[in-house]
Design a protein around this motif. Structure first.
Motif, PDB file in Angstrom:
ATOM      1  N   ILE A  24      -3.258   2.106   6.115  1.00  0.00           N
ATOM      2  CA  ILE A  24      -2.244   3.165   5.985  1.00  0.00           C
ATOM      3  C   ILE A  24      -1.069   2.876   6.909  1.00  0.00           C
ATOM      4  O   ILE A  24       0.108   3.034   6.528  1.00  0.00           O
ATOM      5  CB  ILE A  24      -2.876   4.534   6.312  1.00  0.00           C
ATOM      6  N   VAL A  25      -1.364   2.457   8.125  1.00  0.00           N
ATOM      7  CA  VAL A  25      -0.309   2.105   9.089  1.00  0.00           C
ATOM      8  C   VAL A  25       0.578   1.000   8.516  1.00  0.00           C
ATOM      9  O   VAL A  25       1.812   1.086   8.553  1.00  0.00           O
ATOM     10  CB  VAL A  25      -0.926   1.673  10.430  1.00  0.00           C
ATOM     11  N   GLN A  26      -0.048  -0.033   7.971  1.00  0.00           N
ATOM     12  CA  GLN A  26       0.729  -1.138   7.416  1.00  0.00           C
ATOM     13  C   GLN A  26       1.561  -0.680   6.224  1.00  0.00           C
ATOM     14  O   GLN A  26       2.715  -1.106   6.062  1.00  0.00           O
ATOM     15  CB  GLN A  26      -0.208  -2.271   6.999  1.00  0.00           C
ATOM     16  N   ASN A  27       0.999   0.193   5.386  1.00  0.00           N
ATOM     17  CA  ASN A  27       1.746   0.711   4.244  1.00  0.00           C
ATOM     18  C   ASN A  27       2.950   1.513   4.702  1.00  0.00           C
ATOM     19  O   ASN A  27       4.036   1.424   4.100  1.00  0.00           O
ATOM     20  CB  ASN A  27       0.831   1.568   3.371  1.00  0.00           C
ATOM     21  N   ALA A  28       2.772   2.313   5.752  1.00  0.00           N
ATOM     22  CA  ALA A  28       3.894   3.100   6.285  1.00  0.00           C
ATOM     23  C   ALA A  28       5.010   2.193   6.773  1.00  0.00           C
ATOM     24  O   ALA A  28       6.204   2.461   6.551  1.00  0.00           O
ATOM     25  CB  ALA A  28       3.401   3.996   7.418  1.00  0.00           C
TER      26      ALA A  28
END
Length: 433
Positions: A40-44
């Motif tokens: 999720i962090v990488q997607n953000a």
């Protein structure tokens, strides 16, 4: 330059827990909520969002503090480096531990709202101008019996989107987890409410404001079916709110019902089941991030294989294995709700054991076995109560909160056993003919 507010909304990580029922041969760190949190962090970062919103229950329980701390810090640190702020509130599971964890994290981009159950506002700015107001409330303790919205009185500021962030039990009249009503959300000035607590995604897109349960980004048990992952929330300059799920979960649980009428044996049932599962995977599963699919199966219909299925369904659960592209598919459980391929009406004529069982099954099928079989139902229920309350099962009752069996459970048990016994009697009769 961006012309809209773009958020990534998530929550209910329960860091420290792990998805249940995963076969040992498939299990590993990639299936943990921690792994999905870092995705999720990488997607953000890749999506260049304006902020990440987390609606509570970051940590599963206080005793998982150290397990959760490192993973959460790692993700927040990466977002901080990219200057992406994080707005977070505490839920019922981490009411005590999350504030302490955040106090130990020194990141100016991390905004914890609603400490001690007091509504709090934080304003996101772009180029020195307000971009959005976030109004948040956190659980002050594990149980909250009143609606937090009773104390919500933060003023509306025209021209700037308002985002409410809340961990709560929506549309529940009596709840110990901050019960709120949809109409109370509508009475606020918020443009969107981003909610936590319910693990399955749910969205009220026709309401004003939008109300979204993002659900757990990684499902944790077979009850949490369908696609999981965070949600992108976009609010245009005209105030239009759009929500889109990002399927980042590496585990998916599903339930299918398969009619095996006419199947002659367990092998044919297995073949039918293989085709159904493969078709389901091909047509419905988004495999971009998916690693494991666990499917709970219910078999229905009249079949000569009924008795064999009752005897062999556990081995079928272990043996049925599929792969579709990079996704490993396993049968989590099989419920045998089939019926013998027999004429119950004809068999019910007479006064022997076969006729008795056929008559019982017919009345159960018709929905009212009480008139002719009340003592049998009462006896079945009494036996189930005795088993349920046995001392040997006390630890199981504590851990799973099993409901006390009721009359419907007794009738279901009678039906299952009557089908097996009737089929056995008929096979014995055929063997002596």
């Amino acid at each position: 330059m961006k012309d809209a507010l773009k958020l990534l909304c998530t929550g209910d990580f329960h860091l420290g827990r792990h998805p249940s029922r995963i076969p040992d041969s498939l299990d590993g760190p990639k299936l943990s909520p921690t792994s999905v949190w870092l995705s999720i962090v990488q997607n953000a970062i890749d999506s260049d969002v304006d902020a990440v919103v987390i609606a509570g229950d970051v940590v599963d329980q206080e005793n998982r503090y150290f397990e959760a701390y490192g993973a959460f810090e790692d993700g927040i640190s990466r977002l901080h480096e990219e200057e992406i702020p994080v707005v977070v509130v505490a839920g019922n599971h981490d009411a005590d531990v999350l504030p302490e964890m955040i106090d130990n994290l020194d990141f100016g981009t991390l905004q914890f709202l609603g400490r001690d159950g007091e509504w709090e506002r934080w304003t996101l700015e772009r180029d020195g101008e307000p971009l959005a107001h976030f109004d948040g409330w956190s659980f002050p303790s594990e149980h909250v019996y009143e609606s937090p919205l009773d104390e919500y009185d933060l003023p509306k500021v025209d021209g700037v989107p308002h985002i409410g962030v809340l961990h709560a039990d929506l549309n529940s009249r009596k709840s110990q987890y901050a019960p709120v009503q949809s109409r109370a959300l509508r009475d606020t000035s918020a443009d969107a409410w981003l909610l936590g607590h319910i693990h399955s995604p749910a969205i009220q897109i026709d309401s004003q404001p939008l109300a979204l349960y993002s659900g757990s980004p990684q499902p944790l048990d077979p009850g949490e079916q369908q696609t999981h992952g965070p949600w992108t929330i976009t609010i245009s300059q005209a105030g239009k709110v759009r929500a889109e799920q990002v399927p980042l979960a590496s585990v998916r649980y599903d339930h299918i019902s398969v009619d095996v009428s006419g199947a002659g044996d367990a092998e044919e049932v297995a073949s039918i089941l293989s085709e159904e599962i493969t078709e389901r995977v091909r047509s419905e599963l988004d495999t971009s991030a998916l690693e494991v699919s666990l499917i709970r199966v219910r078999l229905t219909g009249r079949t000569d294989a009924h008795s064999a299925l009752v005897d062999q369904h556990r081995s079928m659960e272990r043996e049925l294995k599929f792969n579709e592209d990079s996704v490993s598919i396993r049968v989590e459980s099989i419920e045998v709700d089939t019926r013998p391929a027999i004429d119950l009406e004809a068999l019910s004529e007479g006064d022997n054991a076969v006729a008795y069982l056929a008559g019982l099954l017919l009345e159960i099928e018709n929905g009212d076995p009480h008139e002719n079989y009340p003592d049998l139902i009462d006896g079945s229920l009494a036996a189930m109560h005795k088993a349920h309350n046995a001392n040997a099962y006390t630890p199981l009752r504590r851990e799973t909160e099993l409901d006390e069996p009721d009359e419907a459970d007794a009738i279901e048990c009678l039906e299952q056993q009557a089908r097996v016994l009737l089929d056995t009697l008929l096979r014995q009769k055929e063997g002596t003919a």
